[in-house]
Design a protein around this motif. Structure first.
Motif, short mmCIF file in Angstrom:
data_model
loop_
_atom_site.label_atom_id
_atom_site.label_comp_id
_atom_site.label_asym_id
_atom_site.label_seq_id
_atom_site.Cartn_x
_atom_site.Cartn_y
_atom_site.Cartn_z
N VAL A 37 15.48 23.01 48.33
CA VAL A 37 16.83 23.11 48.89
C VAL A 37 17.24 24.57 48.78
N LEU A 38 17.69 25.14 49.89
CA LEU A 38 18.20 26.51 49.91
C LEU A 38 19.72 26.47 50.01
N LEU A 39 20.37 27.24 49.15
CA LEU A 39 21.84 27.32 49.17
C LEU A 39 22.26 28.77 49.38
N PRO A 40 22.81 29.10 50.55
CA PRO A 40 23.33 30.45 50.72
C PRO A 40 24.39 30.74 49.66
N ARG A 41 24.26 31.86 48.98
CA ARG A 41 25.15 32.20 47.87
C ARG A 41 26.46 32.81 48.39
N ARG A 42 27.20 32.01 49.11
CA ARG A 42 28.51 32.39 49.61
C ARG A 42 29.45 31.23 49.30
N ALA A 43 30.57 31.52 48.72
CA ALA A 43 31.52 30.47 48.33
C ALA A 43 32.14 29.80 49.54
N GLY A 44 32.28 28.49 49.45
CA GLY A 44 33.05 27.73 50.43
C GLY A 44 32.37 27.45 51.76
N LEU A 45 31.11 27.80 51.93
CA LEU A 45 30.45 27.56 53.21
C LEU A 45 30.11 26.08 53.39
N THR A 46 30.35 25.60 54.61
CA THR A 46 29.95 24.24 54.94
C THR A 46 29.08 24.18 56.21
N GLU A 47 29.13 25.21 57.03
CA GLU A 47 28.41 25.20 58.30
C GLU A 47 27.59 26.47 58.48
N LEU A 48 26.45 26.35 59.17
CA LEU A 48 25.62 27.51 59.48
C LEU A 48 26.39 28.55 60.29
N THR A 49 27.30 28.08 61.13
CA THR A 49 28.06 28.99 62.00
C THR A 49 29.02 29.88 61.22
N GLU A 50 29.21 29.59 59.94
CA GLU A 50 30.07 30.44 59.11
C GLU A 50 29.34 31.67 58.58
N LEU A 51 28.02 31.72 58.77
CA LEU A 51 27.24 32.88 58.35
C LEU A 51 27.37 33.99 59.40
N SER A 52 27.36 35.21 58.94
CA SER A 52 27.37 36.35 59.86
C SER A 52 26.00 36.50 60.50
N GLU A 53 25.90 37.35 61.51
CA GLU A 53 24.61 37.62 62.15
C GLU A 53 23.60 38.13 61.12
N ALA A 54 24.04 39.04 60.27
CA ALA A 54 23.15 39.59 59.24
C ALA A 54 22.70 38.50 58.26
N GLU A 55 23.62 37.60 57.91
CA GLU A 55 23.26 36.51 57.01
C GLU A 55 22.29 35.53 57.66
N HIS A 56 22.44 35.32 58.97
CA HIS A 56 21.49 34.47 59.70
C HIS A 56 20.08 35.07 59.62
N ALA A 57 19.99 36.39 59.76
CA ALA A 57 18.68 37.05 59.66
C ALA A 57 18.12 36.88 58.25
N GLN A 58 18.96 37.01 57.24
CA GLN A 58 18.52 36.80 55.86
C GLN A 58 18.06 35.36 55.66
N LEU A 59 18.80 34.42 56.22
CA LEU A 59 18.44 33.00 56.09
C LEU A 59 17.08 32.73 56.73
N ARG A 60 16.82 33.30 57.90
CA ARG A 60 15.52 33.11 58.54
C ARG A 60 14.40 33.65 57.66
N ALA A 61 14.62 34.81 57.04
CA ALA A 61 13.61 35.38 56.13
C ALA A 61 13.43 34.48 54.91
N ASP A 62 14.53 33.96 54.38
CA ASP A 62 14.46 33.06 53.23
C ASP A 62 13.72 31.77 53.59
N LEU A 63 13.95 31.25 54.79
CA LEU A 63 13.25 30.04 55.23
C LEU A 63 11.74 30.29 55.33
N HIS A 64 11.36 31.48 55.75
CA HIS A 64 9.95 31.83 55.83
C HIS A 64 9.31 31.77 54.43
N VAL A 65 9.99 32.32 53.44
CA VAL A 65 9.48 32.28 52.07
C VAL A 65 9.49 30.84 51.55
N ALA A 66 10.55 30.10 51.85
CA ALA A 66 10.64 28.70 51.40
C ALA A 66 9.50 27.87 51.99
#
Length: 140
Positions: A37-66
């Motif tokens: 389970v991956l949890l973006p370390r940002r308080a109060g997030l409930t939706e992927l659309t709440e991530l910034s463009e830069a955070e989406h890129a980080q999430l894709r990189a994190d998913l690759h490692v996961a």
């Protein structure tokens, strides 16, 4: 600004493994499935659309490692990997979290979803310790 915390239900159902660029990585406490389970370390997030463009890129990189990590988990657990399931549901726990699960035709829930299927099986202490160590090695 609110501080990032892990929902108590996620915390109770998983084990902390480590940190990636954006996400905390946790191993689901269910020995039937190689499941992170991956949890973006940002308080109060409930939706992927709440991530910034830069955070989406980080999430894709994190998913690759996961993906590499869950494949390692499957190897340690002696399970083949036919398909990776990557999902963001949030129907029960609203906190934004992404499941990364290795699946194969002989797993307990195949071909259906893992959620709500049967009763989670606990890891024995030595298996859990070995799996945690192997997963953390991927993060080094």
């Amino acid at each position: 600004m609110a501080e990032f915390t892990v929902d108590p239900r996620i915390e109770a159902a998983s084990v902390w493994i480590g940190e990636l660029s954006l996400c905390q990585v946790r191993l689901q406490k269910d020995a039937r499935f190689p499941w992170l389970v991956l949890l973006p370390r940002r308080a109060g997030l409930t939706e992927l659309t709440e991530l910034s463009e830069a955070e989406h890129a980080q999430l894709r990189a994190d998913l690759h490692v996961a993906e590499q990590m869950v494949r390692r988990a499957a190897e340690v657990m002696g399970q083949p990997v036919t398909k990776l399931n990557i999902a963001n549901l949030g129907n029960i726990v609203a906190q934004l979290h992404i499941h990364v699960i290795a699946r194969h035709p002989h797993d307990a829930a195949w071909p259906g979803p893992v959620w709500g299927y049967g009763i989670p099986e606990s890891y024995d202490a030595s298996s859990l310790q070995l799996l945690e160590a192997r997963l953390r090695k991927v993060l080094e």
